[in-house]
Design an enzyme around this catalytic site. Structure first.
Site: not given
Length: 298
Positions: A85, A116
């Site tokens: 963004e 992870e």
């Protein structure tokens, strides 16, 4: 750091949402919303380290270095979103503010939870992307995600500055220059950190990126003057900004937007200072991109 991850606050049952499965739709909406307010309170408590992160991000960006968000699962997706963004919002290069997620691009759309647990993968991703003086921000609600901690350790070894955003006060901050603890507490749905923890993390990222871009001259007041007009909506926004700041009609604003090469700040300087495009661009460069300084220049 607790040896048992189930001792972490975000993994505890929330006493305020017991019996969630026996409530009406309206009651569920109100219960979850009531818990959501804790996300904003948690971010408020972290204002000082957030300010420190803003200053560090500013130094990195102004020095031509990278700002890197890295995480796994929800946290990783939030980092990638924030980085993506920033490109249209602030007109930055996609190579200067980036997001890393455990498992790579495919993990954005389908969970790869096992990734992870790989600290070596986090270190590898950082070594491929980071250099000295970059700013690496690790995102992990639990504060114990190996991918993130491995990445932060590698970042420190490279000479990068580091921060850790977590909702666990007992997180491993040993590889973080800046500790950002967001005390969101137990989730409405036990362990589902896409909820309050994710909301608080998103808020913190918004503050860091927007704050840094403000200090880098990427806005005028609270106006998005470095917006990239890459679609009809953004062209309309750019035109409105030029018209508002330069005090001209939308048609004139649109003409100058085109003449400026779709650079809002250049168009504004052209109008306000009655300069051609090359002279307006040079004036902005002299002001290091700060529109207010360029307009004040005699």
């Amino acid at each position: 750091m607790p040896k048992d991850r189930y001792a972490i606050a975000t993994e505890q049952p929330n006493p305020h949402t017991r019996g969630l499965d026996r409530l009406s739709a309206l009651q569920i909406a109100r219960k979850i919303n009531a818990e959501d307010f804790n996300a904003a309170r948690a971010v408020k408590k972290a204002s000082k380290p957030l300010a420190q992160a803003i200053r560090t991000a500013t130094q990195a960006f102004m020095g031509g270095h990278k700002i890197i968000f890295m995480g796994a699962g929800t946290s990783g997706r939030l980092g990638v979103l924030e980085a993506a963004e920033c490109v249209p919002t602030f007109g930055v290069k996609p190579t200067q503010i980036i997001g890393l997620i455990a498992g790579g691009k495919n993990a954005m759309f389908r969970a790869k939870e096992g990734a992870e647990d790989n600290a070596a993968l986090g270190a590898q991703d950082i070594r491929q992307q980071a250099r000295a003086h970059d700013f690496v921000i690790g995102l992990t609600a639990s504060g114990i995600t190996p991918y993130v901690l491995g990445g932060l350790e590698a970042a420190r070894q490279l000479g990068a500055r580091t921060a850790l955003i977590t909702c666990n006060e007992q997180a491993d901050f040993s590889h973080a220059d800046i500790a950002l603890f967001l005390p969101t507490g137990p989730e409405a749905l036990c362990g589902s950190t896409r909820m309050k923890a994710g909301t608080a993390t998103k808020m913190a990222l918004n503050i860091i990126s927007t704050g840094a871009m403000a200090l880098c001259g990427k806005m005028y007041g609270n106006l998005m003057v470095d917006v990239k007009p890459t679609n009809k909506k953004l062209v309309a926004r750019a035109t409105r900004l030029i018209a508002q700041i330069a005090g001209v009609d939308p048609q004139t604003a649109g003409q100058y937007l085109a003449q400026s090469g779709n650079q809002v700040k250049v168009a504004i300087v052209m109008l306000k200072k009655q300069l051609d495009r090359p002279h307006a661009a040079r004036l902005l460069k002299k002001a290091n991109g700060f529109l207010a300084e360029a307009l004040d220049e005699n």
